[in-house]
Design a protein around this motif. Structure first.
Motif, PDB file in Angstrom:
ATOM      1  N   ARG A  78       0.896  -1.306  -0.046  1.00 60.02           N
ATOM      2  CA  ARG A  78      -0.002  -0.058   0.097  1.00 60.02           C
ATOM      3  C   ARG A  78       0.917   1.259   0.136  1.00 60.02           C
ATOM      4  O   ARG A  78       0.372   2.431  -0.280  1.00 60.02           O
ATOM      5  CB  ARG A  78      -0.939   0.095   1.283  1.00 60.02           C
ATOM      6  N   LYS A  97      -2.773  -7.049  -6.327  1.00 62.94           N
ATOM      7  CA  LYS A  97      -4.065  -6.424  -6.514  1.00 62.94           C
ATOM      8  C   LYS A  97      -4.535  -5.653  -5.240  1.00 62.94           C
ATOM      9  O   LYS A  97      -5.434  -4.628  -5.446  1.00 62.94           O
ATOM     10  CB  LYS A  97      -5.172  -7.689  -6.347  1.00 62.94           C
ATOM     11  N   ALA A  98      -3.816  -5.548  -4.216  1.00 62.92           N
ATOM     12  CA  ALA A  98      -4.079  -4.618  -3.078  1.00 62.92           C
ATOM     13  C   ALA A  98      -3.407  -3.319  -3.095  1.00 62.92           C
ATOM     14  O   ALA A  98      -3.865  -2.669  -2.272  1.00 62.92           O
ATOM     15  CB  ALA A  98      -3.838  -5.207  -1.701  1.00 62.92           C
ATOM     16  N   SER A 100      -2.511   0.430  -3.478  1.00 62.51           N
ATOM     17  CA  SER A 100      -3.269   1.535  -3.223  1.00 62.51           C
ATOM     18  C   SER A 100      -3.058   2.453  -4.634  1.00 62.51           C
ATOM     19  O   SER A 100      -2.077   3.029  -4.732  1.00 62.51           O
ATOM     20  CB  SER A 100      -2.974   2.425  -2.061  1.00 62.51           C
ATOM     21  N   LYS A 109     -11.244   8.229 -11.417  1.00 62.91           N
ATOM     22  CA  LYS A 109     -10.861   7.003 -11.059  1.00 62.91           C
ATOM     23  C   LYS A 109     -10.109   6.298 -12.035  1.00 62.91           C
ATOM     24  O   LYS A 109     -10.839   5.884 -13.147  1.00 62.91           O
ATOM     25  CB  LYS A 109     -12.206   6.332 -10.355  1.00 62.91           C
ATOM     26  N   HIS A 112      -8.662  -0.568 -13.169  1.00 66.90           N
ATOM     27  CA  HIS A 112      -7.448  -1.437 -12.480  1.00 66.90           C
ATOM     28  C   HIS A 112      -8.066  -2.920 -12.945  1.00 66.90           C
ATOM     29  O   HIS A 112      -9.091  -3.317 -12.677  1.00 66.90           O
ATOM     30  CB  HIS A 112      -7.667  -1.612 -10.845  1.00 66.90           C
ATOM     31  N   THR A 157      -9.560  -6.453  -0.428  1.00 68.14           N
ATOM     32  CA  THR A 157      -8.806  -6.079  -1.403  1.00 68.14           C
ATOM     33  C   THR A 157      -9.187  -6.424  -2.758  1.00 68.14           C
ATOM     34  O   THR A 157      -8.737  -5.633  -3.679  1.00 68.14           O
ATOM     35  CB  THR A 157      -7.348  -6.272  -1.189  1.00 68.14           C
ATOM     36  N   LYS A 159     -11.980  -6.372  -3.901  1.00 72.43           N
ATOM     37  CA  LYS A 159     -13.036  -5.190  -4.333  1.00 72.43           C
ATOM     38  C   LYS A 159     -12.398  -4.093  -4.866  1.00 72.43           C
ATOM     39  O   LYS A 159     -13.270  -3.271  -5.568  1.00 72.43           O
ATOM     40  CB  LYS A 159     -13.765  -4.715  -3.108  1.00 72.43           C
ATOM     41  N   ASN A 160     -10.729  -3.974  -4.805  1.00 78.50           N
ATOM     42  CA  ASN A 160     -10.456  -2.895  -5.492  1.00 78.50           C
ATOM     43  C   ASN A 160     -10.259  -3.000  -6.866  1.00 78.50           C
ATOM     44  O   ASN A 160     -10.047  -2.040  -7.755  1.00 78.50           O
ATOM     45  CB  ASN A 160      -8.876  -2.783  -5.065  1.00 78.50           C
TER      46      ASN A 160
END
Length: 366
Positions: A78, A97-98, A100, A109, A112, A157, A159-160
């Motif tokens: 992160r 994948k996590a 930031s 936005k 990703h 994560t 969900k990111n």
């Protein structure tokens, strides 16, 4: 479009790192963000990449004992400064994948897309993973306490991510089971020779693998020992001493081999033995690309890549008896090197690149 690539860590020469190298070739201006890098363990295509690492890169002790600090990396990932990009492609089997991701330059936005090699193996398949990493009982017990936290973190994560790509059908099912997310299957890129010169096969079977217990190389060693079949084992790892202790005189351990030497052995093997359950498995297709067949356990990524009796044979039980029987069948089968090579081309680099570009078009339309 400004693109960034993210990967867990670049400290080994594996299939996941091949994907990153291909992405870098596709998008050479895109920086590659990662927790750490070992310059001596980069695919040659990555030597000119702009690689941006975390603060871990400067901590020699952590790098030297990398596996022990798995609990730290969810926080470290992160800290990577991924800002100002329109598209971020993460290559992830645990942490990538996590990452930031900050807004684009115009404040919107970013998209990703995660190329998932598998959901975090440490969280979802703890016993198998930890067996290969430490034999210390206290460390195992302490590590097990973190599993519930890591499962929750892994799901949260996910969900990111806007779009998931799975590297095989079995990984796609895991993404659905663990994250309740759909994914598109895009097989990893494999370097398939355009027009190889097919060699006359030798009398030996072949294993090319990192020697860790979950890959079940012991099954190949025991089977060829019992049947007195010649087996060459290319690769090294923590399981080598155990494997050598159960190997008979028909088994030869060759250790690390150069890429050129490895391909020569592949081109002349009777068949490659692929005895474990892998997320995908690039090596069998490399062998197929040289016109030689595979004997594979009917599970995992092999279900996508092996067409029974065309480019290889399946065995259904991970037993010495079942594997020995299948090795005899492979020896008697009439293999067509041209047909095997033609099948392997379905998994070539050009196919991967085309599928990735199609996926990016979908992302742009979001």
């Amino acid at each position: 479009m400004k693109i960034a690539i993210v990967h867990d860590y670049l400290n080994q020469l594996g299939g996941a790192e091949r994907v990153v190298a291909t992405l870098h070739q596709m998008f050479p201006e895109a920086p590659v963000y990662t927790i750490l890098v070992d310059p001596d363990k980069l695919w040659s295509e990555m030597k000119d990449a702009n690689i941006i690492t975390s603060f871990i890169q400067k901590m020699g002790f952590v790098q030297n004992h990398f596996k022990l600090f798995f609990w730290l990396y969810p926080f470290v990932i992160r800290t990577l400064p991924v800002r100002g990009y329109d598209l971020v492609i993460s290559s992830s089997s645990a942490y990538g994948k996590a990452v930031s991701i900050g807004p684009t330059d115009d404040g919107t936005k970013p998209i990703h897309i995660c190329y998932c090699h598998t959901p975090m193996r440490f969280a979802w398949n703890f016993d198998e993973y930890i067996e290969n990493e430490t034999s210390k009982g206290l460390l195992r017990r302490l590590a097990r306490l973190l599993v519930p936290f890591l499962k929750m973190w892994d799901v949260q994560t996910a969900k990111n991510v806007d779009y998931f790509i799975a590297n095989s059908s079995v990984v796609s099912k895991r993404i659905k089971n663990y994250y309740n997310r759909s994914s598109k299957v895009i097989f990893p890129p494999v370097d398939i020779p355009i027009k190889p010169t097919f060699e006359e096969p030798g009398d030996y079977f072949l294993v090319v693998s990192r020697l860790v217990s979950y890959k079940r190389i012991d099954l190949a060693v025991r089977a060829c020992t019992e049947a007195d079949l010649p087996l060459l084992v290319i690769g090294d790892g923590p399981d080598r001493n155990r494997l050598e202790s159960v190997a008979g005189p028909s088994i030869r351990f060759l250790g690390y081999q150069s890429e050129e030497s490895k391909l020569e052995y592949m081109a002349r093997c009777r068949a490659l033995i692929f005895p474990g359950e892998e997320d995908f498995g690039i090596t069998p297709l490399e062998v197929n690309g040289l016109g030689r067949p595979v004997v594979a356990y009917r599970a995992g990524g092999a279900l996508d890549t092996v067409k029974h009796e065309l480019n290889g044979l399946y065995f259904d039980k991970q037993t010495v008896e079942d594997l020995v029987q299948t090795l005899y069948q492979a020896s008697k089968h009439k293999w067509d090197s041209n047909e095997i090579h033609t099948w392997a081309k379905n998994f070539g680099r050009e196919v991967f690149e085309s599928n990735i570009k199609e996926m990016l078009v979908v992302g742009k339309r979001r």
